[in-house]
Design a protein around this motif. Structure first.
Motif, PDB file in Angstrom:
ATOM      1  N   SER A  17      11.708  38.017  64.916  1.00  0.00           N
ATOM      2  CA  SER A  17      12.045  37.638  63.538  1.00  0.00           C
ATOM      3  C   SER A  17      11.259  38.473  62.539  1.00  0.00           C
ATOM      4  CB  SER A  17      11.767  36.148  63.320  1.00  0.00           C
ATOM      5  OG  SER A  17      12.584  35.357  64.147  1.00  0.00           O
ATOM      6  N   LEU A  18      10.014  38.741  62.844  1.00  0.00           N
ATOM      7  CA  LEU A  18       9.177  39.544  61.946  1.00  0.00           C
ATOM      8  C   LEU A  18       9.706  40.976  61.852  1.00  0.00           C
ATOM      9  CD1 LEU A  18       5.588  38.402  63.001  1.00  0.00           C
ATOM     10  CD2 LEU A  18       6.978  37.571  61.100  1.00  0.00           C
ATOM     11  N   VAL A  19      10.042  41.556  62.995  1.00  0.00           N
ATOM     12  CA  VAL A  19      10.523  42.935  63.004  1.00  0.00           C
ATOM     13  C   VAL A  19      11.858  43.041  62.275  1.00  0.00           C
ATOM     14  CG1 VAL A  19      11.328  44.829  64.459  1.00  0.00           C
ATOM     15  CG2 VAL A  19       9.281  43.544  65.104  1.00  0.00           C
ATOM     16  N   ILE A  20      12.759  42.095  62.524  1.00  0.00           N
ATOM     17  CA  ILE A  20      14.064  42.126  61.848  1.00  0.00           C
ATOM     18  C   ILE A  20      13.895  42.016  60.341  1.00  0.00           C
ATOM     19  CG2 ILE A  20      16.195  40.819  61.492  1.00  0.00           C
ATOM     20  CD1 ILE A  20      16.141  40.143  64.470  1.00  0.00           C
ATOM     21  N   GLY A  21      13.062  41.085  59.910  1.00  0.00           N
ATOM     22  CA  GLY A  21      12.831  40.940  58.472  1.00  0.00           C
ATOM     23  C   GLY A  21      12.190  42.168  57.859  1.00  0.00           C
ATOM     24  N   GLY A  22      11.317  42.822  58.631  1.00  0.00           N
ATOM     25  CA  GLY A  22      10.614  43.985  58.097  1.00  0.00           C
ATOM     26  C   GLY A  22      11.483  45.214  57.947  1.00  0.00           C
ATOM     27  N   ILE A  23      12.393  45.432  58.902  1.00  0.00           N
ATOM     28  CA  ILE A  23      13.178  46.680  58.895  1.00  0.00           C
ATOM     29  C   ILE A  23      14.540  46.526  58.224  1.00  0.00           C
ATOM     30  CG2 ILE A  23      12.072  47.434  61.032  1.00  0.00           C
ATOM     31  CD1 ILE A  23      14.721  46.780  62.465  1.00  0.00           C
ATOM     32  N   ILE A  24      14.892  45.314  57.775  1.00  0.00           N
ATOM     33  CA  ILE A  24      16.254  45.082  57.284  1.00  0.00           C
ATOM     34  C   ILE A  24      16.592  45.967  56.097  1.00  0.00           C
ATOM     35  CG2 ILE A  24      15.706  43.245  55.640  1.00  0.00           C
ATOM     36  CD1 ILE A  24      18.671  43.353  58.120  1.00  0.00           C
ATOM     37  N   ALA A  25      15.586  46.348  55.305  1.00  0.00           N
ATOM     38  CA  ALA A  25      15.857  47.198  54.140  1.00  0.00           C
ATOM     39  C   ALA A  25      16.306  48.598  54.534  1.00  0.00           C
ATOM     40  CB  ALA A  25      14.615  47.285  53.252  1.00  0.00           C
ATOM     41  N   LEU A  26      16.024  49.000  55.764  1.00  0.00           N
ATOM     42  CA  LEU A  26      16.407  50.337  56.233  1.00  0.00           C
ATOM     43  C   LEU A  26      17.816  50.375  56.806  1.00  0.00           C
ATOM     44  CD1 LEU A  26      13.112  51.306  58.115  1.00  0.00           C
ATOM     45  CD2 LEU A  26      13.806  52.043  55.821  1.00  0.00           C
ATOM     46  N   VAL A  27      18.347  49.216  57.183  1.00  0.00           N
ATOM     47  CA  VAL A  27      19.642  49.172  57.872  1.00  0.00           C
ATOM     48  C   VAL A  27      20.752  49.671  56.947  1.00  0.00           C
ATOM     49  CG1 VAL A  27      21.333  47.678  58.997  1.00  0.00           C
ATOM     50  CG2 VAL A  27      18.881  47.290  59.351  1.00  0.00           C
ATOM     51  N   PRO A  28      21.549  50.657  57.366  1.00  0.00           N
ATOM     52  CA  PRO A  28      22.572  51.269  56.495  1.00  0.00           C
ATOM     53  C   PRO A  28      23.890  50.497  56.495  1.00  0.00           C
ATOM     54  CG  PRO A  28      22.495  52.434  58.575  1.00  0.00           C
ATOM     55  CD  PRO A  28      21.450  51.352  58.667  1.00  0.00           C
ATOM     56  N   GLY A  29      23.866  49.256  56.030  1.00  0.00           N
ATOM     57  CA  GLY A  29      25.069  48.427  56.058  1.00  0.00           C
ATOM     58  C   GLY A  29      26.202  48.964  55.203  1.00  0.00           C
ATOM     59  N   ILE A  30      25.885  49.387  53.975  1.00  0.00           N
ATOM     60  CA  ILE A  30      26.916  49.889  53.066  1.00  0.00           C
ATOM     61  C   ILE A  30      27.536  51.173  53.608  1.00  0.00           C
ATOM     62  CG2 ILE A  30      27.338  50.805  50.750  1.00  0.00           C
ATOM     63  CD1 ILE A  30      25.273  48.903  49.688  1.00  0.00           C
ATOM     64  N   SER A  31      26.723  52.038  54.191  1.00  0.00           N
ATOM     65  CA  SER A  31      27.239  53.294  54.745  1.00  0.00           C
ATOM     66  C   SER A  31      28.233  53.035  55.871  1.00  0.00           C
ATOM     67  CB  SER A  31      26.081  54.157  55.264  1.00  0.00           C
ATOM     68  OG  SER A  31      25.222  54.537  54.212  1.00  0.00           O
ATOM     69  N   ILE A  32      27.930  52.052  56.720  1.00  0.00           N
ATOM     70  CA  ILE A  32      28.831  51.741  57.829  1.00  0.00           C
ATOM     71  C   ILE A  32      30.163  51.216  57.304  1.00  0.00           C
ATOM     72  CG2 ILE A  32      29.166  50.234  59.818  1.00  0.00           C
ATOM     73  CD1 ILE A  32      26.148  50.332  60.273  1.00  0.00           C
ATOM     74  N   VAL A  33      30.099  50.271  56.361  1.00  0.00           N
ATOM     75  CA  VAL A  33      31.326  49.677  55.813  1.00  0.00           C
ATOM     76  C   VAL A  33      32.174  50.729  55.096  1.00  0.00           C
ATOM     77  CG1 VAL A  33      32.238  48.020  54.145  1.00  0.00           C
ATOM     78  CG2 VAL A  33      30.316  47.384  55.617  1.00  0.00           C
ATOM     79  N   ASN A  34      31.535  51.522  54.236  1.00  0.00           N
ATOM     80  CA  ASN A  34      32.285  52.556  53.508  1.00  0.00           C
ATOM     81  C   ASN A  34      32.843  53.617  54.449  1.00  0.00           C
ATOM     82  OD1 ASN A  34      31.915  51.383  51.007  1.00  0.00           O
ATOM     83  ND2 ASN A  34      30.116  52.608  50.499  1.00  0.00           N
ATOM     84  N   GLY A  35      32.066  53.995  55.457  1.00  0.00           N
ATOM     85  CA  GLY A  35      32.541  54.994  56.410  1.00  0.00           C
ATOM     86  C   GLY A  35      33.795  54.530  57.140  1.00  0.00           C
ATOM     87  N   ILE A  36      33.789  53.282  57.594  1.00  0.00           N
ATOM     88  CA  ILE A  36      34.971  52.741  58.275  1.00  0.00           C
ATOM     89  C   ILE A  36      36.156  52.659  57.311  1.00  0.00           C
ATOM     90  CG2 ILE A  36      35.910  50.690  59.417  1.00  0.00           C
ATOM     91  CD1 ILE A  36      33.095  50.190  60.523  1.00  0.00           C
ATOM     92  N   ARG A  37      35.896  52.286  56.084  1.00  0.00           N
ATOM     93  CA  ARG A  37      36.968  52.200  55.081  1.00  0.00           C
ATOM     94  C   ARG A  37      37.588  53.564  54.821  1.00  0.00           C
ATOM     95  NH1 ARG A  37      34.782  49.882  49.806  1.00  0.00           N
ATOM     96  NH2 ARG A  37      34.834  47.950  51.014  1.00  0.00           N
ATOM     97  N   TYR A  38      36.756  54.597  54.712  1.00  0.00           N
ATOM     98  CA  TYR A  38      37.287  55.945  54.487  1.00  0.00           C
ATOM     99  C   TYR A  38      38.114  56.418  55.678  1.00  0.00           C
ATOM    100  CZ  TYR A  38      33.932  56.116  50.633  1.00  0.00           C
ATOM    101  OH  TYR A  38      33.229  55.856  49.482  1.00  0.00           O
ATOM    102  N   LEU A  39      37.668  56.080  56.883  1.00  0.00           N
ATOM    103  CA  LEU A  39      38.427  56.471  58.066  1.00  0.00           C
ATOM    104  C   LEU A  39      39.798  55.798  58.093  1.00  0.00           C
ATOM    105  CD1 LEU A  39      35.641  56.411  60.828  1.00  0.00           C
ATOM    106  CD2 LEU A  39      36.749  58.416  59.843  1.00  0.00           C
ATOM    107  N   PHE A  40      39.847  54.517  57.719  1.00  0.00           N
ATOM    108  CA  PHE A  40      41.126  53.819  57.679  1.00  0.00           C
ATOM    109  C   PHE A  40      42.027  54.354  56.560  1.00  0.00           C
ATOM    110  CE2 PHE A  40      39.205  50.589  60.397  1.00  0.00           C
ATOM    111  CZ  PHE A  40      40.285  50.234  61.195  1.00  0.00           C
ATOM    112  N   ASN A  41      41.403  54.912  55.515  1.00  0.00           N
ATOM    113  CA  ASN A  41      42.180  55.521  54.425  1.00  0.00           C
ATOM    114  C   ASN A  41      42.531  56.985  54.724  1.00  0.00           C
ATOM    115  OD1 ASN A  41      42.186  53.193  52.866  1.00  0.00           O
ATOM    116  ND2 ASN A  41      40.303  53.749  51.793  1.00  0.00           N
ATOM    117  N   GLU A  42      42.239  57.416  55.959  1.00  0.00           N
ATOM    118  CA  GLU A  42      42.541  58.770  56.436  1.00  0.00           C
ATOM    119  C   GLU A  42      41.759  59.850  55.706  1.00  0.00           C
ATOM    120  OE1 GLU A  42      46.743  59.368  56.375  1.00  0.00           O
ATOM    121  OE2 GLU A  42      47.169  57.719  57.742  1.00  0.00           O
TER     122      GLU A  42
END
Length: 252
Positions: free
Chosen positions: A194-219
């Motif tokens: 729990s400590l490690v997850i809370g500490g590193i969560i700010a580094l996780v590229p959530g927006i990049s993953i979502v946008n990347g998948i969206r761009y791929l679906f938009n060809e």
């Protein structure tokens, strides 16, 4: 404003939106509407996730063209919304081009990230995600401290060290994981995961993953692959940093 100045202003608007993390479709739509309001002839633009290319033809027949690489950056939704709001007002002819130019320059000055808010976001984000991933209140409080350390490292130290993105993510996840294990050593009843997850969560590229998948679906494969690859590299760096920290403590 003459054609050269209007074209330059339009390019700055597109570059600013792209730099602040706006969706490619939003950038293209906003730029296209503004080009019509700016009365730019034969306007054309090509926008990728890390670059923008624009052309138009002047009344005397000369062609204006400009392209520039725009590095992948963090998202500033409030700034994007403010630019779009004044763009709509200009398109609806509620303000003049000169007024829009002044407002745009003012937005660039006013919507700079505030250090206090960024520190608060890091701390609350770490504490909140610790609870989301089945952490307790004491673990959440410890994760808040880890978020504070992460904010200090990324916002204060990193700009001075001038690290690459890979080095930054590896070192940040490594140091936070080391600190999490130190806290766990003093307070064994706190879950290390729990400590490690809370500490590193700010580094996780959530927006990049979502946008990347969206761009791929938009060809839009180049932009999609760029975003997904960037997210994948960041994720691997985080995993390597955390794994290295755990391995180091195992050796000790």
């Amino acid at each position: 404003m003459n054609e050269d100045q209007r074209f330059e202003l339009l390019y700055q608007v597109g570059e600013e939106l792209l730099k602040d993390g706006a969706e490619l479709g939003r950038v293209e739509t906003t730029v296209a509407y503004l080009a019509e309001s700016f009365e730019l002839q034969e306007f054309s633009c090509f926008i990728m996730i890390n670059g923008i290319f624009m052309t138009c033809r002047k009344h005397n027949g000369d062609v204006l063209a400009k392209n520039k690489e725009v590095p992948l950056a963090t998202v500033q939704l409030d700034k994007i919304d403010a630019i779009n709001d004044f763009s709509r007002k200009l398109t609806a002819k509620k303000i003049s081009i000169a007024a829009f130019s002044r407002q745009f320059n003012q937005i660039k000055q006013d919507y700079q990230p505030q250090l206090k808010r960024q520190f608060l976001a890091y701390c609350l984000g770490s504490a909140s995600f610790c609870i989301i991933f089945n952490g307790t209140l004491p673990e959440s409080f410890a994760a808040l401290f880890l978020g504070l350390f992460m904010a200090f490292y990324l916002l204060i130290l990193t700009p001075k060290l001038k690290l690459s993105k890979i080095s930054l993510n590896i070192s940040a996840s490594f140091l936070v994981s080391i600190l999490a294990q130190i806290i766990h050593g003093f307070f064994p009843w706190l879950k290390l995961s729990s400590l490690v997850i809370g500490g590193i969560i700010a580094l996780v590229p959530g927006i990049s993953i979502v946008n990347g998948i969206r761009y791929l679906f938009n060809e839009d494969y180049p932009s999609g692959l760029a975003q997904v690859t960037d997210a994948l590299v960041i994720s691997l760096c985080i995993a390597f940093g955390v794994g290295l920290a755990l391995w180091t403590f195992d050796l000790l």
